[in-house]
Design an enzyme around this catalytic site. Structure first.
Site, mmCIF file in Angstrom:
data_model
loop_
_atom_site.group_PDB
_atom_site.id
_atom_site.type_symbol
_atom_site.label_atom_id
_atom_site.label_comp_id
_atom_site.label_asym_id
_atom_site.label_seq_id
_atom_site.Cartn_x
_atom_site.Cartn_y
_atom_site.Cartn_z
ATOM 1 N N MET A 33 0.831 -1.200 0.000
ATOM 2 C CA MET A 33 0.000 0.000 0.000
ATOM 3 C C MET A 33 0.870 1.256 0.000
ATOM 4 S SD MET A 33 -3.554 -0.659 1.901
ATOM 5 C CE MET A 33 -3.023 -0.406 3.584
ATOM 6 N N GLY A 34 2.144 1.070 -0.356
ATOM 7 C CA GLY A 34 3.023 2.227 -0.474
ATOM 8 C C GLY A 34 3.626 2.668 0.834
ATOM 9 N N GLY A 39 11.223 -3.117 5.470
ATOM 10 C CA GLY A 39 10.496 -4.380 5.423
ATOM 11 C C GLY A 39 10.038 -4.693 4.009
ATOM 12 N N HIS A 40 9.440 -3.685 3.361
ATOM 13 C CA HIS A 40 9.026 -3.853 1.960
ATOM 14 C C HIS A 40 10.247 -4.113 1.075
ATOM 15 C CE1 HIS A 40 5.688 -1.124 3.444
ATOM 16 N NE2 HIS A 40 5.008 -2.144 2.956
ATOM 17 N N GLU A 151 5.966 -11.710 7.167
ATOM 18 C CA GLU A 151 5.446 -12.512 8.276
ATOM 19 C C GLU A 151 4.896 -11.646 9.416
ATOM 20 O OE1 GLU A 151 8.703 -15.126 9.199
ATOM 21 O OE2 GLU A 151 8.332 -16.390 7.445
ATOM 22 N N ASP A 153 2.480 -9.572 9.134
ATOM 23 C CA ASP A 153 1.038 -9.769 8.960
ATOM 24 C C ASP A 153 0.775 -11.270 8.849
ATOM 25 O OD1 ASP A 153 0.138 -6.964 8.787
ATOM 26 O OD2 ASP A 153 1.394 -6.915 7.017
ATOM 27 N N VAL A 179 11.108 -7.425 9.549
ATOM 28 C CA VAL A 179 12.277 -6.536 9.609
ATOM 29 C C VAL A 179 12.029 -5.532 10.731
ATOM 30 C CG1 VAL A 179 13.635 -4.804 8.365
ATOM 31 C CG2 VAL A 179 12.793 -6.829 7.161
ATOM 32 N N SER A 188 6.911 -0.567 10.135
ATOM 33 C CA SER A 188 5.532 -0.404 9.675
ATOM 34 C C SER A 188 5.357 0.993 9.100
ATOM 35 C CB SER A 188 4.560 -0.599 10.834
ATOM 36 O OG SER A 188 3.256 -0.196 10.468
#
Length: 286
Positions: A33-34, A39-40, A151, A153, A179, A188
């Protein structure tokens, strides 16, 4: 040379995929979701290691937000996101408008039952229907060989795996480790909402899970005692409000009273007005 572009229509994505498939190239997908963070980036890095081409979707999905949730304030910064994607060697960012993804008279949704009733699903009615619908649409548009999910979520990951199995998507779902910041806070996009004081107080999530892991490792098997340990650590923080503390079977996500096999310990906590989640999986030694 590494080619990279940002596109906004389904037609353009499908044209790109068609050309890659003609060349026999494998495709990895990272759905986001940008407002991307490390982490992404770790998901994109993994996808680029394992596939010839990588697509990253950047789409704040309106149908997974509840009536009082942060759809309008959710951070959006496509230029920054595109830069992160390019540096991580993604090939394509798909950044559609809502009207591109959903017809006004849309009447079809994807709903996974059972796995979505507890944890975040219990607190956010309709959330997973929105997640499964958008992810299945992205799978149909991109037709990836592999798709990568974090992981952090954990419930979402379990639900997506089940959806892929039940609907016969020919896609491998790859779960990637959480991460964290150096002090242990799980990365997050919502961390940006925290004030300086709240950011410090948010460490209670990771601290409480560490305490739980300690007593599990020492042989504690009763869920109530583990839950109490987590609760005691979180309630030391004035701004913290517990949404849930759940100890569930890793596969079925059903609650367990006594730990006899692999369990997921998952928490959701409000720090001020910001809802944060964290978890870990514990495998009891035979």
């Amino acid at each position: 040379m590494h080619k990279f572009k940002v596109i906004h229509t389904i037609k353009e994505v499908r044209q790109c995929i068609k050309e890659w498939r003609k060349e026999g190239l494998s495709i990895g997908l990272v759905t986001t979701m940008g407002y991307l963070h490390e982490g992404h980036k770790s998901l994109i890095d993994r996808a680029s290691e394992e596939n010839d081409k990588v697509v990253v979707s950047v789409f704040v999905n309106p149908i997974q937000f509840g009536a009082n949730e942060d759809l309008n304030t959710y951070p959006r910064y496509i230029e920054r996101d595109a830069k992160i994607c390019e540096e991580a060697r993604a090939n394509l960012v798909f950044n559609p408008e809502s009207k591109e993804m959903y017809f006004e008279d849309a009447a079809t949704y994807v709903n996974v039952e059972g796995l979505t009733t507890g944890l975040c699903g219990a607190k956010r009615p309709g959330h997973f229907r929105g997640v499964c619908t958008v992810v299945s649409k992205l799978f149909n548009i991109v037709t990836p060989d592999k798709a990568y999910f974090g992981e952090k979520d954990a419930q979402q990951l379990a639900v997506i795996k089940r959806m892929v199995k039940d609907l016969n998507f020919n896609i491998e779902i790859v779960g990637c480790p959480i991460v964290r910041e150096k002090d242990g806070l799980a990365k997050s996009s919502r961390n940006t909402y925290l004030s300086v004081r709240e950011r410090e107080e948010a460490l209670c999530l990771n601290k409480s899970l560490k305490k739980a892991k300690e007593i599990l490792t020492k042989g504690e098997t009763y869920s109530d005692k583990i839950r109490k340990t987590i609760e005691e650590e979180i309630t030391k923080v004035p701004s913290a409000k517990i949404d849930y503390i759940e100890i569930v079977d890793s596969l079925s996500l059903s609650p367990v009273e006594k730990i006899e096999k692999s369990v997921l310990i998952a928490i959701a906590v409000y720090i001020g007005k910001t809802r944060l989640i964290d978890n870990f999986t514990f495998e009891k030694e035979k």
